[in-house]
Design a protein around this motif. Structure first.
Motif, PDB file in Angstrom:
ATOM      1  N   VAL A 122       5.979  -3.785   3.102  1.00 50.17           N
ATOM      2  CA  VAL A 122       6.939  -4.338   4.066  1.00 50.17           C
ATOM      3  C   VAL A 122       7.820  -3.249   4.683  1.00 50.17           C
ATOM      4  O   VAL A 122       8.313  -3.400   5.793  1.00 50.17           O
ATOM      5  N   GLN A 123       7.992  -2.132   3.977  1.00 49.44           N
ATOM      6  CA  GLN A 123       8.773  -1.024   4.524  1.00 49.44           C
ATOM      7  C   GLN A 123       8.023  -0.312   5.642  1.00 49.44           C
ATOM      8  O   GLN A 123       8.636   0.390   6.437  1.00 49.44           O
ATOM      9  N   ALA A 124       6.727  -0.503   5.709  1.00 52.32           N
ATOM     10  CA  ALA A 124       5.917   0.124   6.755  1.00 52.32           C
ATOM     11  C   ALA A 124       5.780  -0.763   7.986  1.00 52.32           C
ATOM     12  O   ALA A 124       5.116  -0.376   8.951  1.00 52.32           O
ATOM     13  N   ASP A 125       6.398  -1.932   7.973  1.00 52.56           N
ATOM     14  CA  ASP A 125       6.335  -2.832   9.124  1.00 52.56           C
ATOM     15  C   ASP A 125       6.808  -2.098  10.377  1.00 52.56           C
ATOM     16  O   ASP A 125       7.886  -1.498  10.387  1.00 52.56           O
ATOM     17  N   GLY A 126       5.960  -2.097  11.398  1.00 54.08           N
ATOM     18  CA  GLY A 126       6.295  -1.436  12.658  1.00 54.08           C
ATOM     19  C   GLY A 126       6.020   0.056  12.672  1.00 54.08           C
ATOM     20  O   GLY A 126       6.269   0.726  13.668  1.00 54.08           O
ATOM     21  N   ALA A 127       5.498   0.585  11.592  1.00 54.58           N
ATOM     22  CA  ALA A 127       5.291   2.032  11.472  1.00 54.58           C
ATOM     23  C   ALA A 127       3.836   2.419  11.737  1.00 54.58           C
ATOM     24  O   ALA A 127       2.951   1.588  11.831  1.00 54.58           O
ATOM     25  N   GLU A 128       3.642   3.718  11.824  1.00 53.50           N
ATOM     26  CA  GLU A 128       2.307   4.322  11.943  1.00 53.50           C
ATOM     27  C   GLU A 128       1.986   4.957  10.600  1.00 53.50           C
ATOM     28  O   GLU A 128       2.747   5.784  10.092  1.00 53.50           O
ATOM     29  N   VAL A 129       0.860   4.557  10.013  1.00 48.51           N
ATOM     30  CA  VAL A 129       0.405   5.119   8.749  1.00 48.51           C
ATOM     31  C   VAL A 129      -0.898   5.861   9.005  1.00 48.51           C
ATOM     32  O   VAL A 129      -1.792   5.341   9.674  1.00 48.51           O
ATOM     33  N   THR A 130      -0.976   7.069   8.486  1.00 49.91           N
ATOM     34  CA  THR A 130      -2.217   7.835   8.561  1.00 49.91           C
ATOM     35  C   THR A 130      -2.679   8.110   7.143  1.00 49.91           C
ATOM     36  O   THR A 130      -1.920   8.615   6.317  1.00 49.91           O
ATOM     37  N   THR A 131      -3.931   7.762   6.882  1.00 50.38           N
ATOM     38  CA  THR A 131      -4.532   7.991   5.574  1.00 50.38           C
ATOM     39  C   THR A 131      -5.569   9.098   5.692  1.00 50.38           C
ATOM     40  O   THR A 131      -5.863   9.570   6.791  1.00 50.38           O
ATOM     41  N   ILE A 132      -6.151   9.472   4.582  1.00 49.29           N
ATOM     42  CA  ILE A 132      -7.202  10.490   4.576  1.00 49.29           C
ATOM     43  C   ILE A 132      -8.339  10.101   5.516  1.00 49.29           C
ATOM     44  O   ILE A 132      -8.951  10.958   6.146  1.00 49.29           O
ATOM     45  N   GLU A 133      -8.618   8.805   5.642  1.00 47.26           N
ATOM     46  CA  GLU A 133      -9.690   8.348   6.532  1.00 47.26           C
ATOM     47  C   GLU A 133      -9.364   8.581   8.004  1.00 47.26           C
ATOM     48  O   GLU A 133     -10.259   8.576   8.841  1.00 47.26           O
ATOM     49  N   THR A 183      -0.729  10.145  -1.591  1.00 50.01           N
ATOM     50  CA  THR A 183       0.018  10.639  -0.444  1.00 50.01           C
ATOM     51  C   THR A 183      -0.636  10.228   0.870  1.00 50.01           C
ATOM     52  O   THR A 183      -1.833  10.411   1.072  1.00 50.01           O
ATOM     53  N   VAL A 184       0.182   9.657   1.767  1.00 44.60           N
ATOM     54  CA  VAL A 184      -0.222   9.295   3.115  1.00 44.60           C
ATOM     55  C   VAL A 184       0.902   9.736   4.057  1.00 44.60           C
ATOM     56  O   VAL A 184       1.972  10.147   3.605  1.00 44.60           O
ATOM     57  N   MET A 185       0.655   9.628   5.347  1.00 49.28           N
ATOM     58  CA  MET A 185       1.705   9.905   6.331  1.00 49.28           C
ATOM     59  C   MET A 185       2.285   8.575   6.800  1.00 49.28           C
ATOM     60  O   MET A 185       1.539   7.658   7.151  1.00 49.28           O
ATOM     61  N   LEU A 186       3.581   8.484   6.793  1.00 53.60           N
ATOM     62  CA  LEU A 186       4.299   7.318   7.301  1.00 53.60           C
ATOM     63  C   LEU A 186       5.179   7.833   8.430  1.00 53.60           C
ATOM     64  O   LEU A 186       6.109   8.615   8.184  1.00 53.60           O
ATOM     65  N   ASP A 187       4.826   7.443   9.650  1.00 56.11           N
ATOM     66  CA  ASP A 187       5.497   7.968  10.838  1.00 56.11           C
ATOM     67  C   ASP A 187       5.567   9.498  10.805  1.00 56.11           C
ATOM     68  O   ASP A 187       6.595  10.102  11.108  1.00 56.11           O
ATOM     69  N   GLY A 188       4.465  10.111  10.398  1.00 60.86           N
ATOM     70  CA  GLY A 188       4.338  11.562  10.426  1.00 60.86           C
ATOM     71  C   GLY A 188       4.888  12.300   9.226  1.00 60.86           C
ATOM     72  O   GLY A 188       4.760  13.516   9.138  1.00 60.86           O
ATOM     73  N   GLU A 189       5.481  11.596   8.288  1.00 60.13           N
ATOM     74  CA  GLU A 189       6.045  12.226   7.090  1.00 60.13           C
ATOM     75  C   GLU A 189       5.195  11.886   5.872  1.00 60.13           C
ATOM     76  O   GLU A 189       4.801  10.726   5.696  1.00 60.13           O
ATOM     77  N   ALA A 190       4.939  12.873   5.026  1.00 60.36           N
ATOM     78  CA  ALA A 190       4.177  12.625   3.802  1.00 60.36           C
ATOM     79  C   ALA A 190       5.019  11.796   2.843  1.00 60.36           C
ATOM     80  O   ALA A 190       6.183  12.121   2.590  1.00 60.36           O
ATOM     81  N   VAL A 191       4.425  10.710   2.345  1.00 57.59           N
ATOM     82  CA  VAL A 191       5.101   9.838   1.379  1.00 57.59           C
ATOM     83  C   VAL A 191       4.126   9.460   0.275  1.00 57.59           C
ATOM     84  O   VAL A 191       2.912   9.504   0.461  1.00 57.59           O
ATOM     85  N   ARG A 192       4.666   9.062  -0.843  1.00 51.99           N
ATOM     86  CA  ARG A 192       3.868   8.529  -1.950  1.00 51.99           C
ATOM     87  C   ARG A 192       3.702   7.039  -1.695  1.00 51.99           C
ATOM     88  O   ARG A 192       4.673   6.266  -1.778  1.00 51.99           O
TER      89      ARG A 192
END
Length: 160
Positions: free
Chosen positions: A67-78, A51-60
């Motif tokens: 490629v679906q994350a192109d242009g997005a903000e990803v937040t990981t545990i780090e 689980t990570v955040m993709l544009d602020g939403e939790a996703v698997r």
């Protein structure tokens, strides 16, 4: 196979890579970005370890292509601790309430709990159980995890 150029902000840092169209976000984060805190368990979206955040939403991350994350903000545990290394409220609550044992599932639980508390700042125990129900832990029995999420919610209620 043709690669696709993507640009993603990962934990606030711009990343540019050429990736295979079928590369998962989890593998992208682990291999291309060197962020191994996103764990791969089942690789079917069942366990929640990735689980990570993709544009602020939790996703698997195992079910999302990079490629679906192109242009997005990803937040990981780090990326959820402060820049000086101070743990986030949720991370500290997991540590303080023994919300982990082996630690393999912990990053996914922390990310899920972070998203839950963003959406529901004062969840009941029932809402906590429902909120984390998509994550699997084989070690803890969940009581420490529930206590950790409850403690994080209570800590967020305190004036800072």
């Amino acid at each position: 196979m043709t690669e696709i150029n993507i640009e993603v902000r990962v934990n606030g840092v711009p990343q540019r890579h050429s990736v295979a169209p079928r590369l998962t976000l989890a593998d992208y984060l682990r291999v291309d970005c060197g962020l191994t805190g996103t764990h791969l368990g089942c690789e079917h979206g069942v366990c929640g370890a990735c689980t990570v955040m993709l544009d602020g939403e939790a996703v698997r991350a195992c079910l999302v292509f990079a490629v679906q994350a192109d242009g997005a903000e990803v937040t990981t545990i780090e990326g959820i601790a402060s820049e000086d290394g101070t743990l986030s409220t949720v991370q500290a609550a997991f540590r303080d309430n023994h919300g982990l044992q082996c630690g393999f599932c912990t990053p996914g639980f922390v990310m899920t709990a972070t998203a839950l508390l963003k959406e529901t700042p004062r969840p009941s125990d029932s809402e906590i159980r429902e909120g984390i129900s998509g994550n699997i832990c084989r070690c803890t029995g969940y009581q420490g995890i529930i206590a950790a999420v409850r403690a994080a919610a209570e800590a967020n209620d305190q004036p800072h």
